[in-house]
Design an enzyme around this catalytic site. Sequence first.
Site, short mmCIF file in Angstrom:
data_model
loop_
_atom_site.label_atom_id
_atom_site.label_comp_id
_atom_site.label_asym_id
_atom_site.label_seq_id
_atom_site.Cartn_x
_atom_site.Cartn_y
_atom_site.Cartn_z
N GLU A 1 28.94 -59.14 2.83
CA GLU A 1 29.76 -58.35 3.77
C GLU A 1 29.64 -56.88 3.43
O GLU A 1 29.66 -56.50 2.27
CB GLU A 1 31.25 -58.68 3.61
CG GLU A 1 31.70 -60.03 4.05
CD GLU A 1 33.20 -60.19 3.80
OE1 GLU A 1 33.94 -59.18 3.81
OE2 GLU A 1 33.62 -61.33 3.58
N GLU B 1 35.77 -64.64 -1.20
CA GLU B 1 36.31 -63.59 -2.07
C GLU B 1 37.40 -64.14 -2.99
O GLU B 1 38.55 -63.69 -2.94
CB GLU B 1 36.84 -62.41 -1.24
CG GLU B 1 35.73 -61.62 -0.59
CD GLU B 1 36.20 -60.28 -0.02
OE1 GLU B 1 37.40 -60.11 0.19
OE2 GLU B 1 35.34 -59.42 0.23
C1 GLA Z 1 36.99 -58.98 2.97
C2 GLA Z 1 37.07 -60.37 3.56
C3 GLA Z 1 36.83 -60.39 5.05
C4 GLA Z 1 37.47 -59.22 5.71
C5 GLA Z 1 36.95 -57.95 5.10
C6 GLA Z 1 37.47 -56.72 5.77
O1 GLA Z 1 35.76 -58.62 2.56
O2 GLA Z 1 36.23 -61.28 2.94
O3 GLA Z 1 37.35 -61.61 5.53
O4 GLA Z 1 38.84 -59.30 5.53
O5 GLA Z 1 37.39 -57.92 3.77
O6 GLA Z 1 36.98 -55.54 5.19
#
Ligand code: GLA
Length: 687
Positions: A321, A164
Amino acid sequence: MTTSPSPAPRWIRWPEGDRSPRLGYGADYNPEQWPREVWAEDVRLMREAGVNIVSLAIFSWARLQPTKDTWDFGWLDEVMELLHEGGIAVDLATATASPPPWLTALHPEILPVTRTGETLWPGARQHWRPTSPVFRSHALRLVEELAARYGRHPALAAWHVSNELGCHNVYDYSDDAAGAFRLWLRDRYQTLDALNHAWGTSFWSQHYSAWEQILPPRLAASHPNPTQQLDFKRFSSDALRDHLCAEREVLRRITPEVPVTTNFMVMGETKGMDYASWAEDVDFVSNDHYVHPGPQALDELSFSANLVSGIAAHRPWYLMEHSTSAVNWQPVNRAKLPGELARDSLLHVGHGADVVAFFQWRQSAAGAEKYHSAMVPHAGADSEVFRAVTALGRTLAALAPVAGSTRRPARAAIVFDWDSWWASEHDSHPTELLRYRQEALDWYSAFLALGVRADVVPARADLSGYDLLVTPVLHVVPAELAKRLTDFVEGGGHLVATYFSGIVDENDHVHLGGYPGALRSLLGIRVEEFAPLPEDASVRLDNGCTGTLWTEAVTVTDPSVLILAGYSDGPQAGRAAITHRRVGPGTAAYVSTRLGAAQLPEVLAPLLAAAGLDSELPAQARGRVDLAVREDDGAEYWFLTNRTAEPIDLSGLSGLDGEPLAASWPMEDDAAAHLAPRGVLVLRRPK
Ligand code: GLA
């Protein structure tokens, strides 16, 4: 920007010997949080759930490199082997997302600095400056080690750069950032004269006489220069891209055959990264999405997934995710209701995801995310969540034929543009209340309400194939974009533009002569002044609608313009509010106020009819079903998502003659005749 020629689009390398088409299913896997004994059970449960891919080592830097000159790969070797033996592929992270304490202690100069000059200290994660040469060299050293060690590992399916990028560190105002910003500006403008012109520095005595005088828009006495702000946003997005490309170059040098990706965050108000420009940097697009509660939560999920597909040029993408149930970072974190886990996942698949993955595999017992749901919750495998997870695994296995198919473009599209998002929400504007993404989402909700499929596509995409385009708050319209939109309409396309569109060029300079500037003659109208409304004010339109946020004094300048609705009260009473004009075989419409999700269908319906667009859903399903269609050479796949908590009768659906390929609830013989509450049904129709 570091670049190497983009290879042809590449996808996950499934393990040798079994390259049959499949959808991916998995999670972020963080085994370093658990003792070894748990790892074997993890693999056993993964197999039970149908998991076939995990993202590994995302936050493992401190464990892999405990000190500057020591490495510990033993545990990761073991986990890679275990996963491989279990038939589970690995999307292996480069582990650079969060620098270890030894690095920040040794080099505090890698820490980001806020606009107000505060340092973001270690103790959470992602505390690094995207432009720090010191951070870059340490990160690339780690990438090199990982690539050399695991590049030939049979479990390795893809590289996952960082994590991210920009989630917490997109805007850094440090001296490193200042230096890199100047280089970026030199590259963009070549000369100081060009920069001074673009930034309009004749105003407020801002003329620069040397590059060294230029700074990021740090906390200032009043509104920072708007073009400086816009360029800093562009630069900050590019600085992260530059980091992505630097890691990717190391990976491509050592393992040219392994695809490289990174997880985007096309969701909600995450707006710092212009992902449309990032798509070319990765072998395939990946995205993270979390549902934001509210009346448009499901519309927003669909909108985001749809935009990811637009960014990926409708090729398959990786949902890296989302959550099985509650997250931990909202003010109140709601658990998902029965059926929502599968519904949310499959809605992404309908919009082109070929992998469904969650954060995270096993819910943490400690740390900041211990109350964030996971595939294996605190309660263990004997739980509703894990049962829903295994059921989804079976559904995804049944959907294997869908793998590799592309999303079928709709006939209508909403144009989404990061420059316009950034610039339209700047300070020192007619109103601070304007929300760019909300306006775009409201139009998407209107399409959903009418049951008409619409794409969400970046402005840089090829727009020429659509029948109808909506350009909500398309604020930044350079000459090139104005020409494309004009050609679109003159070629028979139907354009629907809104307030505060066409106003400025790429330098945030106003197109003079009256608003909506670059779109003025195409729309056949002219506006001399904006008249935004206070937060609680509204105006009535003579079609029964109510406008908020924005009004303006619209004058019709072309005799071909029809007034579809006028203002019936307020300062604009008697003037046009919504206009429509024939332009050869095409049309151009303008909506000068904010109508919101509930009223837009009324305005959109006749515009769709004029463009010859209709719903593919039977009347009783419109607004209640989200339809997405994927296709390959032999078949088309209709993804029908029940957006309600009631069953929906599908009789009259033209696609009903298709074979029910899978459903998110236990299917009976007549499954295809209805949708269960929150259910998703996939029909396959031969072509
Ligand atoms: C982001 C991060 C993860 C986690 C999620 C929680 O997407 O990439 O590591 O922290 O948020 O929602």
